[in-house]
Design an enzyme around this catalytic site. Sequence first.
Site, PDB file in Angstrom:
ATOM      1  N   ASP A   1       0.851  -1.179   0.000  1.00 42.13           N
ATOM      2  CA  ASP A   1       0.000   0.000   0.000  1.00 42.13           C
ATOM      3  C   ASP A   1       0.894   1.239   0.000  1.00 42.13           C
ATOM      4  O   ASP A   1       2.079   1.171   0.353  1.00 42.13           O
ATOM      5  CB  ASP A   1      -0.905  -0.022   1.234  1.00 42.13           C
ATOM      6  CG  ASP A   1      -1.870   1.141   1.257  1.00 42.13           C
ATOM      7  OD1 ASP A   1      -2.535   1.377   0.235  1.00 42.13           O
ATOM      8  OD2 ASP A   1      -1.953   1.833   2.288  1.00 42.13           O
TER       9      ASP A   1
ATOM     10  N   ASP B   1      -0.452   5.110   0.676  1.00 44.81           N
ATOM     11  CA  ASP B   1      -0.826   6.109   1.677  1.00 44.81           C
ATOM     12  C   ASP B   1      -0.726   5.531   3.080  1.00 44.81           C
ATOM     13  O   ASP B   1      -1.365   4.533   3.407  1.00 44.81           O
ATOM     14  CB  ASP B   1      -2.263   6.611   1.429  1.00 44.81           C
ATOM     15  CG  ASP B   1      -2.371   7.486   0.202  1.00 44.81           C
ATOM     16  OD1 ASP B   1      -1.649   8.486   0.141  1.00 44.81           O
ATOM     17  OD2 ASP B   1      -3.169   7.162  -0.687  1.00 44.81           O
TER      18      ASP B   1
END
Length: 358
Positions: free
Chosen positions: A22, A24
Amino acid sequence: MTQYIKGSDAPISERYRLALLDLDGVVYRGKNPVEHAADSIRQAQSAGMVMEYTTNNSSRFQAVVADQLRGFGLDVEPWQVITSSVVAARMVAHHVPAGAKVLAVGAPHLREEVTRAGLTLVDRVEDGPDAVIQGWYPEITWNELASAAFAAQRGALYFVTNRDLTIPRELGIAPGCGSLVNAVIEAVGHQPLGSAGKPESAMYDEARQLVADSLAEASGDHVDPIAKDRCLAIGDRLDTDIEAGNRGGYDSLVVLTGVSTSNEIVLAEPVLRPSFIAKDLRGLNEAHPEVLPQADGSWVCRNAVARVADGTLQVQENGDADQALGSLDALRAACCAVWQAIDAGADRDALTIPEFHI
C-alpha cells in the site's frame, strides 16, 4: 491450536517473493515520505523481493506516482503502480460490451483508463451511459456526485474505485472516496455493483499478473504469476489492505505508520487479522518471533506474555506491565490471547484492553 500471528526465522523479505505494498500511510503521507520506508524497500529489493505498489487512490496517474517514489530514491516503473482506476476500468469492461458508454466521475487518470479498456467515455447523463464509475480526486464537486447518482438511477451499472472512508494527508486524516460513495448510495438507494479497491482482492490478483507479464516480456517466455503463498500484502489499514489479503488468500503485514492502531489490531475480527505486525517497514527485513500458546491459556512471545482473565487483557514483558504496553512482542502475544478469547465466544466490546503506545 489455531495459529494467529505468524513467526519467521528469516527476514520476511526473504520468505516472500512479491510485496503488495500500500502507499498512503505506508510509503508516504501525501507528499511526504514515511520514515524508514524507502530504505527498507531498497533493502528488501536487494534481498530479491519484487515490489508492486497498490493504492486505492484513483486520482493519480501511474507515472506520476512512480515519479514521486523515484524522488524518494526508489527504482520504480509505472507498471509497478496499481491504482483503483486501473482495476475499475478493467472490471467494468468485464460487465459491458466492448465500446459501451461509460460516465467516469473522477480524475483524468480514471477517464484515461476507461478509454484504455476499450470503452467509450461520455461526459453527460443525457448521453445514456451503460455504466458509471465513481472515483475520487481533491477537486470533485457536488455536480459530479449528482451526475453519478442520476446515471445509476437511470439504469447505468454503478461501480466505484474504492470505499475508503478516510485518506491520510499531510495535515491529518481526510474524508476518502468511501465517504462520498455513501452520499451517492443514499441518493441512489442501492449499493454499487462492484468496487475495484481494497478490501476486494482484485487489485492484488492484478498485481501478480502484471509482474508475470513484465517478466514474460523481458524473457520472451510464458511466466506464471507468483504463487499466493509467496506474496505478502502490506498496509496500514485493517479494513482495506489486510481484509483484501484475507479475502484473497494472501498473508499480510500491518504497519503502525498510518490509520490502524495497536488496540484496533488487538480487537480485530477474523477477516481483519494480519499475519505479521511491525512498527514500520523496517519489519519487512526482520525475522519475526513466534507467538506460542501455553498450557495455562496464556501466549508468549520471547519475553512477553499475555492472557485474558475475567474479561481483562493482562500483558507483561520481563515481568513489567508498563514496559509491555510499548512492546511489539507484547502486542503480538496480546493479539493471540484476545483473538482466541473472541473466537471462544467472548464479547469483544465488553473486554477491557489497556492502551498500547507503540
